[in-house]
Motif scaffolding. Structure first.
Motif, PDB file in Angstrom:
ATOM      1  N   SER A  38       0.806  -1.216   0.000  1.00 44.09           N
ATOM      2  CA  SER A  38       0.000   0.000   0.000  1.00 44.09           C
ATOM      3  C   SER A  38       0.836   1.261   0.000  1.00 44.09           C
ATOM      4  O   SER A  38       0.370   2.325  -0.399  1.00 44.09           O
ATOM      5  CB  SER A  38      -0.917   0.014   1.226  1.00 44.09           C
ATOM      6  OG  SER A  38      -0.163   0.180   2.405  1.00 44.09           O
ATOM      7  N   GLU A  97     -10.633   1.127  -6.055  1.00 45.68           N
ATOM      8  CA  GLU A  97      -9.440   0.397  -6.476  1.00 45.68           C
ATOM      9  C   GLU A  97      -8.903   0.892  -7.812  1.00 45.68           C
ATOM     10  O   GLU A  97      -9.600   1.539  -8.593  1.00 45.68           O
ATOM     11  CB  GLU A  97      -9.758  -1.090  -6.569  1.00 45.68           C
ATOM     12  CG  GLU A  97     -10.811  -1.421  -7.614  1.00 45.68           C
ATOM     13  CD  GLU A  97     -11.106  -2.903  -7.724  1.00 45.68           C
ATOM     14  OE1 GLU A  97     -10.599  -3.689  -6.893  1.00 45.68           O
ATOM     15  OE2 GLU A  97     -11.850  -3.280  -8.653  1.00 45.68           O
ATOM     16  N   CYS A 101      -2.565  -0.688  -9.176  1.00 49.20           N
ATOM     17  CA  CYS A 101      -2.085  -0.506  -7.802  1.00 49.20           C
ATOM     18  C   CYS A 101      -1.650  -1.831  -7.178  1.00 49.20           C
ATOM     19  O   CYS A 101      -2.462  -2.750  -7.040  1.00 49.20           O
ATOM     20  CB  CYS A 101      -3.193   0.140  -6.978  1.00 49.20           C
ATOM     21  SG  CYS A 101      -2.888   0.161  -5.208  1.00 49.20           S
ATOM     22  N   CYS A 104      -3.747  -2.930  -4.195  1.00 47.92           N
ATOM     23  CA  CYS A 104      -5.053  -3.472  -4.579  1.00 47.92           C
ATOM     24  C   CYS A 104      -4.916  -4.937  -4.967  1.00 47.92           C
ATOM     25  O   CYS A 104      -5.756  -5.771  -4.610  1.00 47.92           O
ATOM     26  CB  CYS A 104      -5.638  -2.673  -5.739  1.00 47.92           C
ATOM     27  SG  CYS A 104      -5.962  -0.931  -5.356  1.00 47.92           S
ATOM     28  N   GLU A 108      -6.625  -8.135  -3.114  1.00 50.30           N
ATOM     29  CA  GLU A 108      -7.372  -9.121  -3.884  1.00 50.30           C
ATOM     30  C   GLU A 108      -6.836 -10.535  -3.635  1.00 50.30           C
ATOM     31  O   GLU A 108      -7.608 -11.486  -3.467  1.00 50.30           O
ATOM     32  CB  GLU A 108      -7.280  -8.800  -5.379  1.00 50.30           C
ATOM     33  CG  GLU A 108      -8.213  -7.720  -5.840  1.00 50.30           C
ATOM     34  CD  GLU A 108      -9.656  -8.147  -5.758  1.00 50.30           C
ATOM     35  OE1 GLU A 108      -9.962  -9.301  -6.124  1.00 50.30           O
ATOM     36  OE2 GLU A 108     -10.490  -7.345  -5.316  1.00 50.30           O
ATOM     37  N   TYR A 128     -17.924  -1.711  -6.558  1.00 46.61           N
ATOM     38  CA  TYR A 128     -16.586  -1.345  -7.002  1.00 46.61           C
ATOM     39  C   TYR A 128     -16.581   0.038  -7.640  1.00 46.61           C
ATOM     40  O   TYR A 128     -17.394   0.334  -8.511  1.00 46.61           O
ATOM     41  CB  TYR A 128     -16.054  -2.365  -8.003  1.00 46.61           C
ATOM     42  CG  TYR A 128     -15.743  -3.710  -7.407  1.00 46.61           C
ATOM     43  CD1 TYR A 128     -14.532  -3.956  -6.765  1.00 46.61           C
ATOM     44  CD2 TYR A 128     -16.670  -4.761  -7.488  1.00 46.61           C
ATOM     45  CE1 TYR A 128     -14.245  -5.190  -6.210  1.00 46.61           C
ATOM     46  CE2 TYR A 128     -16.387  -6.005  -6.935  1.00 46.61           C
ATOM     47  CZ  TYR A 128     -15.179  -6.218  -6.305  1.00 46.61           C
ATOM     48  OH  TYR A 128     -14.903  -7.447  -5.747  1.00 46.61           O
ATOM     49  N   TYR A 167      -6.219  -8.449 -12.249  1.00 42.34           N
ATOM     50  CA  TYR A 167      -5.314  -8.490 -11.104  1.00 42.34           C
ATOM     51  C   TYR A 167      -4.346  -9.665 -11.185  1.00 42.34           C
ATOM     52  O   TYR A 167      -3.189  -9.547 -10.774  1.00 42.34           O
ATOM     53  CB  TYR A 167      -6.096  -8.535  -9.795  1.00 42.34           C
ATOM     54  CG  TYR A 167      -6.576  -7.165  -9.370  1.00 42.34           C
ATOM     55  CD1 TYR A 167      -5.671  -6.135  -9.134  1.00 42.34           C
ATOM     56  CD2 TYR A 167      -7.932  -6.888  -9.244  1.00 42.34           C
ATOM     57  CE1 TYR A 167      -6.092  -4.874  -8.770  1.00 42.34           C
ATOM     58  CE2 TYR A 167      -8.371  -5.626  -8.876  1.00 42.34           C
ATOM     59  CZ  TYR A 167      -7.447  -4.622  -8.645  1.00 42.34           C
ATOM     60  OH  TYR A 167      -7.863  -3.364  -8.283  1.00 42.34           O
ATOM     61  N   THR A 227      -5.402   3.847  -2.334  1.00 43.01           N
ATOM     62  CA  THR A 227      -6.108   2.634  -2.747  1.00 43.01           C
ATOM     63  C   THR A 227      -5.341   1.415  -2.266  1.00 43.01           C
ATOM     64  O   THR A 227      -4.116   1.453  -2.172  1.00 43.01           O
ATOM     65  CB  THR A 227      -6.235   2.579  -4.286  1.00 43.01           C
ATOM     66  OG1 THR A 227      -4.941   2.723  -4.888  1.00 43.01           O
ATOM     67  CG2 THR A 227      -7.163   3.656  -4.792  1.00 43.01           C
ATOM     68  N   PRO A 228      -6.060   0.320  -1.940  1.00 37.99           N
ATOM     69  CA  PRO A 228      -7.516   0.282  -1.949  1.00 37.99           C
ATOM     70  C   PRO A 228      -8.107   0.941  -0.713  1.00 37.99           C
ATOM     71  O   PRO A 228      -7.507   0.912   0.353  1.00 37.99           O
ATOM     72  CB  PRO A 228      -7.807  -1.220  -1.943  1.00 37.99           C
ATOM     73  CG  PRO A 228      -6.667  -1.799  -1.148  1.00 37.99           C
ATOM     74  CD  PRO A 228      -5.466  -0.974  -1.539  1.00 37.99           C
ATOM     75  N   TYR A 238      -9.635  -1.633   5.583  1.00 38.05           N
ATOM     76  CA  TYR A 238      -8.284  -1.816   5.074  1.00 38.05           C
ATOM     77  C   TYR A 238      -7.245  -1.202   6.023  1.00 38.05           C
ATOM     78  O   TYR A 238      -6.101  -1.650   6.082  1.00 38.05           O
ATOM     79  CB  TYR A 238      -8.147  -1.195   3.690  1.00 38.05           C
ATOM     80  CG  TYR A 238      -6.781  -1.392   3.074  1.00 38.05           C
ATOM     81  CD1 TYR A 238      -6.398  -2.638   2.575  1.00 38.05           C
ATOM     82  CD2 TYR A 238      -5.854  -0.355   3.015  1.00 38.05           C
ATOM     83  CE1 TYR A 238      -5.147  -2.828   2.033  1.00 38.05           C
ATOM     84  CE2 TYR A 238      -4.607  -0.544   2.479  1.00 38.05           C
ATOM     85  CZ  TYR A 238      -4.253  -1.778   1.989  1.00 38.05           C
ATOM     86  OH  TYR A 238      -2.998  -1.972   1.457  1.00 38.05           O
TER      87      TYR A 238
END
Length: 258
Positions: A38, A97, A101, A104, A108, A128, A167, A227-228, A238
């Motif tokens: 992150s 998201e 990233c 992210c 996931e 989303y 992703y 994000t996320p 998060y």
């Protein structure tokens, strides 16, 4: 009690202790993976203003020409949310998201199985919101192109599967492979029935580009830091360092029982 029985119970306790320690270590590694990833996405947000100024005028026509066209079934204010799950689900997870990233992708990787399980059970609905944080921070247009392609997949009723494919095939943050329409169309081949002439046209025409720009503007004005951003009951889970997939499942199931 016999010595043999005492030894047996002691051995069982030791095995349980080892298993608990393994679980704590696994949870710690998952949190470290997400938190570590992150950092870059949050730093990217800090560089938005300067980079936008430096890149003003680049790819402007394809970025925001024409009205914002929401993808099929989009909900919420200005139709900026892509919903996944049953309308009657008692819990709603709101996810902001960026397909470029790394954080992210890390989120996931860790939480996807649990989210899919809860959605399939009718207990959770996910909304989303797609943004372009990495484009803004590092330059390029892969975040926007990928978000547009995902919106095109939503038009075809294939959002979730294509979302996961993006992703699973996320390029390095320092590259901009998702800016290639041909790459995004190639990845659509991994989703049954998605790579159609209608999907290809939607991707190449940038049908939802202005919608993506509008979604990103909503993110920028929201006060979110990076994000996320993952909201459950209005709380950004998060940012909760104690959060795990198991805890998320417990929270959702508690809401459903209530």
């Amino acid at each position: 009690m016999s010595e043999k029985n005492r030894d047996g119970k002691r051995t069982a306790r030791e095995r349980m202790a080892v298993e608990r320690e393994k679980q704590r270590s696994a949870d710690k590694r998952r949190r470290a993976l997400i938190v570590g990833a992150s950092v870059v996405c949050v730093l990217a947000l800090a560089g938005v203003v300067g980079v936008l100024a430096a890149n003003s005028g680049k790819d402007k026509k394809s970025a925001a020409s024409g009205p914002a066209v929401s993808p099929s079934g989009a909900t919420g204010k200005d139709g900026l949310a892509i919903p996944v799950g049953k309308d009657g689900a008692k819990s709603t997870l709101t996810v902001w998201e960026d397909f470029r990233c790394p954080a992210c992708q890390a989120f996931e990787t860790v939480y996807r199985p649990t989210i899919h399980e809860l959605v399939d059970a009718g207990k959770l609905r996910v909304e989303y919101h797609l943004v372009t944080l990495i484009d803004d921070g590092r330059g390029g247009s892969g975040s926007r192109h990928a978000a547009n392609a995902a919106a095109c997949a939503q038009d075809a009723g294939k959002f979730t599967a294509y979302h996961d494919v993006l992703y699973e095939n996320q390029p390095s943050e320092t590259t901009d492979d998702f800016s290639s329409d041909s790459k995004l169309i190639e990845l659509a081949g991994k989703v049954d029935g998605l790579d159609t002439p209608a999907f290809q046209k939607c991707v190449k025409d940038g049908t939802h580009n202005s919608w993506v720009v509008k979604s990103n503007a909503a993110f920028q004005s929201s006060g979110f830091r990076g994000t996320p951003t993952v909201l459950l009951g209005g709380k950004n889970i998060y940012e909760d360092q104690t959060m795990t997939p198991a805890k998320l499942k417990q929270l959702v199931e508690a809401e459903n029982k209530a």
